[in-house]
Scaffold this motif. Structure first.
Motif, PDB file in Angstrom:
ATOM      1  N   PHE A  49     -59.420 124.314 -32.383  1.00 22.27           N
ATOM      2  CA  PHE A  49     -58.205 123.792 -31.762  1.00 22.27           C
ATOM      3  C   PHE A  49     -58.606 122.644 -30.842  1.00 22.27           C
ATOM      4  O   PHE A  49     -59.116 122.858 -29.749  1.00 22.27           O
ATOM      5  N   ALA A  50     -58.404 121.429 -31.323  1.00 18.82           N
ATOM      6  CA  ALA A  50     -58.823 120.235 -30.580  1.00 18.82           C
ATOM      7  C   ALA A  50     -58.038 119.055 -31.115  1.00 18.82           C
ATOM      8  O   ALA A  50     -56.806 119.052 -31.068  1.00 18.82           O
ATOM      9  N   SER A  51     -58.723 118.054 -31.635  1.00 22.85           N
ATOM     10  CA  SER A  51     -58.107 116.960 -32.376  1.00 22.85           C
ATOM     11  C   SER A  51     -59.162 116.394 -33.307  1.00 22.85           C
ATOM     12  O   SER A  51     -60.367 116.449 -33.015  1.00 22.85           O
ATOM     13  N   ASN A  52     -58.714 115.859 -34.423  1.00 18.85           N
ATOM     14  CA  ASN A  52     -59.649 115.296 -35.395  1.00 18.85           C
ATOM     15  C   ASN A  52     -60.489 114.187 -34.773  1.00 18.85           C
ATOM     16  O   ASN A  52     -61.689 114.069 -35.038  1.00 18.85           O
ATOM     17  N   LYS A  53     -59.855 113.378 -33.915  1.00 16.63           N
ATOM     18  CA  LYS A  53     -60.565 112.248 -33.315  1.00 16.63           C
ATOM     19  C   LYS A  53     -61.675 112.720 -32.385  1.00 16.63           C
ATOM     20  O   LYS A  53     -62.777 112.157 -32.368  1.00 16.63           O
ATOM     21  N   VAL A  54     -61.388 113.750 -31.597  1.00  7.93           N
ATOM     22  CA  VAL A  54     -62.392 114.269 -30.670  1.00  7.93           C
ATOM     23  C   VAL A  54     -63.577 114.857 -31.427  1.00  7.93           C
ATOM     24  O   VAL A  54     -64.746 114.590 -31.106  1.00  7.93           O
ATOM     25  N   PHE A 111     -65.583 112.110 -33.051  1.00  9.41           N
ATOM     26  CA  PHE A 111     -66.362 111.359 -32.061  1.00  9.41           C
ATOM     27  C   PHE A 111     -67.680 112.075 -31.753  1.00  9.41           C
ATOM     28  O   PHE A 111     -68.752 111.458 -31.747  1.00  9.41           O
ATOM     29  N   HIS A 112     -67.598 113.368 -31.494  1.00  5.27           N
ATOM     30  CA  HIS A 112     -68.812 114.128 -31.199  1.00  5.27           C
ATOM     31  C   HIS A 112     -69.740 114.176 -32.404  1.00  5.27           C
ATOM     32  O   HIS A 112     -70.965 114.044 -32.254  1.00  5.27           O
ATOM     33  N   LYS A 113     -69.174 114.356 -33.567  1.00  5.48           N
ATOM     34  CA  LYS A 113     -69.979 114.402 -34.787  1.00  5.48           C
ATOM     35  C   LYS A 113     -70.760 113.101 -34.968  1.00  5.48           C
ATOM     36  O   LYS A 113     -71.961 113.110 -35.276  1.00  5.48           O
ATOM     37  N   LYS A 114     -70.086 111.969 -34.750  1.00  8.64           N
ATOM     38  CA  LYS A 114     -70.729 110.666 -34.901  1.00  8.64           C
ATOM     39  C   LYS A 114     -71.765 110.437 -33.810  1.00  8.64           C
ATOM     40  O   LYS A 114     -72.891 109.979 -34.074  1.00  8.64           O
ATOM     41  N   THR A 115     -71.414 110.762 -32.558  1.00  9.15           N
ATOM     42  CA  THR A 115     -72.330 110.558 -31.428  1.00  9.15           C
ATOM     43  C   THR A 115     -73.614 111.362 -31.599  1.00  9.15           C
ATOM     44  O   THR A 115     -74.712 110.887 -31.301  1.00  9.15           O
ATOM     45  N   LEU A 116     -73.472 112.585 -32.094  1.00 12.65           N
ATOM     46  CA  LEU A 116     -74.604 113.490 -32.232  1.00 12.65           C
ATOM     47  C   LEU A 116     -75.313 113.356 -33.580  1.00 12.65           C
ATOM     48  O   LEU A 116     -76.311 114.032 -33.824  1.00 12.65           O
ATOM     49  N   LEU A 170     -70.444 122.645 -33.713  1.00  4.60           N
ATOM     50  CA  LEU A 170     -70.817 121.898 -34.923  1.00  4.60           C
ATOM     51  C   LEU A 170     -72.222 122.256 -35.400  1.00  4.60           C
ATOM     52  O   LEU A 170     -72.463 122.391 -36.606  1.00  4.60           O
ATOM     53  N   LYS A 171     -73.148 122.444 -34.460  1.00  4.12           N
ATOM     54  CA  LYS A 171     -74.509 122.835 -34.853  1.00  4.12           C
ATOM     55  C   LYS A 171     -74.518 124.198 -35.529  1.00  4.12           C
ATOM     56  O   LYS A 171     -75.267 124.429 -36.485  1.00  4.12           O
ATOM     57  N   THR A 172     -73.687 125.108 -35.030  1.00  4.95           N
ATOM     58  CA  THR A 172     -73.606 126.443 -35.638  1.00  4.95           C
ATOM     59  C   THR A 172     -73.181 126.353 -37.095  1.00  4.95           C
ATOM     60  O   THR A 172     -73.731 127.046 -37.966  1.00  4.95           O
ATOM     61  N   PHE A 173     -72.216 125.470 -37.381  1.00  3.04           N
ATOM     62  CA  PHE A 173     -71.688 125.383 -38.749  1.00  3.04           C
ATOM     63  C   PHE A 173     -72.362 124.300 -39.587  1.00  3.04           C
ATOM     64  O   PHE A 173     -71.925 124.038 -40.701  1.00  3.04           O
ATOM     65  N   ILE A 210     -64.190 118.822 -23.351  1.00  3.57           N
ATOM     66  CA  ILE A 210     -64.586 117.860 -24.393  1.00  3.57           C
ATOM     67  C   ILE A 210     -65.715 116.940 -23.939  1.00  3.57           C
ATOM     68  O   ILE A 210     -66.312 116.242 -24.772  1.00  3.57           O
ATOM     69  N   ASN A 211     -66.031 116.940 -22.651  1.00  2.00           N
ATOM     70  CA  ASN A 211     -67.145 116.134 -22.145  1.00  2.00           C
ATOM     71  C   ASN A 211     -68.430 116.946 -21.997  1.00  2.00           C
ATOM     72  O   ASN A 211     -69.445 116.415 -21.537  1.00  2.00           O
ATOM     73  N   GLY A 212     -68.382 118.219 -22.369  1.00  3.92           N
ATOM     74  CA  GLY A 212     -69.537 119.099 -22.271  1.00  3.92           C
ATOM     75  C   GLY A 212     -70.194 119.332 -23.616  1.00  3.92           C
ATOM     76  O   GLY A 212     -70.029 118.558 -24.565  1.00  3.92           O
ATOM     77  N   ILE A 213     -70.927 120.433 -23.719  1.00  6.42           N
ATOM     78  CA  ILE A 213     -71.703 120.722 -24.931  1.00  6.42           C
ATOM     79  C   ILE A 213     -70.988 121.660 -25.892  1.00  6.42           C
ATOM     80  O   ILE A 213     -71.551 122.040 -26.918  1.00  6.42           O
ATOM     81  N   GLY A 214     -69.737 122.038 -25.582  1.00 13.76           N
ATOM     82  CA  GLY A 214     -69.027 123.009 -26.411  1.00 13.76           C
ATOM     83  C   GLY A 214     -68.917 122.590 -27.860  1.00 13.76           C
ATOM     84  O   GLY A 214     -69.248 123.353 -28.780  1.00 13.76           O
ATOM     85  N   ILE A 215     -68.428 121.371 -28.091  1.00 10.58           N
ATOM     86  CA  ILE A 215     -68.247 120.914 -29.473  1.00 10.58           C
ATOM     87  C   ILE A 215     -69.595 120.780 -30.173  1.00 10.58           C
ATOM     88  O   ILE A 215     -69.723 121.075 -31.373  1.00 10.58           O
TER      89      ILE A 215
END
Length: 343
Positions: free
Chosen positions: A42-47, A50-55, A25-28, A16-21
């Protein structure tokens, strides 16, 4: 659950600290991707949020309590963990490894229960994911322990497929690991995969040598003459189009690989170094030989660029398209062969 003929893709999010998410998200971001499949992260809504907002990405996320509640046309997220977790984007942390494992375990369980049709995995870090539950050098070995079949790591593009006779093992153990039985086994896995997963009726496979110049008639090693060459000859006698051994440097330098449907390298870097030099950023890692389809991008966690919106998502996108293509080919192959006349 009505699948509406839409393929359901299980996605483990990796560290979750890498570029996976980010690459997921960029793909979709392109909503047309949802016409091809229905993703379940398979993760959590919060995680994910968080990435969506940060990016500063615009994906619409749909949280569901279980895969049974999947909604087609949406990016579905199943909570693989419920507790709040601490982010440290770009850093190797214990929490990142634990979440990567929980995501992978949840996705594989859904795959085994046929709740998702196939699996695409985002990158893990092989150091922080190690635990009592995960004592493997990588995804491939873990999946082989959880699913049916014998695995073969294949790195692939449309023009090149390279499989590995030996995988994540030290270089010092390669020569003692290579045996006639292992070579025959990996050839069989690749041969079967090329037929059922890639719709190639008569696959042509190249096998690389172990030593420089394939041993130069014993001057720089005897394994090529004593183990590899006789084994290839034995395989050829069964009617398979398997050739070699080829010296790796000349094989790739002269583009001889273009003449083959698949290539088997003797060890990890012999196959992956030229593969990534030729196709880094567009390649796909496919775990052949198992009863379920799994692909992943050909890169790692990318801690150095995590959270900066710099990650290239094309390899993940290719991994997704490849998994869908292989899944459909398998269904077609199974339908054709199960009704074939017995002679």
């Amino acid at each position: 659950m009505d699948k509406s003929n839409k393929i359901i893709v299980g996605i483990s999010v990796g560290d979750i600290n890498g570029i996976g998410i980010e690459v997921i998200l960029k793909t979709f971001e392109d909503k047309r991707m949802l016409d091809f499949c229905t993703p379940v992260l398979f993760a959590s809504n919060k995680v994910i949020s968080f990435h969506k907002k940060t990016l500063k990405l615009n994906n619409s996320i749909n949280g569901i309590p279980s895969v049974d509640k999947v909604v087609h046309g949406k990016i579905n997220v199943v909570n693989a963990w419920k507790e709040d977790v601490k982010f440290d984007i770009g850093k190797l942390t214990e929490v990142g490894g634990k979440c990567a494992l929980m995501s992978l375990q949840s996705a594989v369980e859904a795959l085994k229960e046929n709740k998702v049709d196939l699996l695409v995995t985002a990158p893990i870090n092989k150091e922080n994911i190690q635990s009592e539950e995960f004592n493997f050098p990588g995804h491939t070995e873990y999946l082989e322990s959880e699913l049916d079949g014998e695995s073969l790591m294949i790195l692939m593009t449309d023009q090149l497929r390279i499989g590995l006779i030996t995988g994540h093992i030290p270089l010092s153990k390669v020569s003692e690991t290579i045996t006639p039985d292992l070579i025959k086994s990996k050839v069989e896995v690749m041969y079967s995969s090329l037929k059922q997963d890639f719709n190639i009726s008569k696959p042509k496979i190249a096998v690389l040598g172990l030593n420089p110049h394939c041993g130069d008639n014993g001057v720089v090693g005897t394994e090529d003459d004593e183990i590899i060459r006789p084994t290839i000859k034995e395989i050829q006698e069964t009617g398979k189009l398997v050739y070699g051994p080829y010296a790796a440097d000349g094989f790739f330098g002269s583009k001889t690989y273009e003449q083959f449907d698949g290539v088997l390298a003797m060890y990890h870097d012999q196959g992956l170094a030229p593969f990534k030099a030729l196709s880094f950023g567009n390649g796909v890692n496919f775990t052949a030989g198992l009863n379920k389809v799994r692909t992943s991008p050909d890169h790692g966690t990318g801690f150095d660029i995590a959270g900066k919106k710099k990650a290239n998502h094309l390899s993940f996108q290719e991994a997704l398209f490849s998994s869908l293509h292989i899944h459909r080919n398998r269904i077609e192959y199974q339908n054709l062969t199960k009704n074939s006349l017995k002679v």
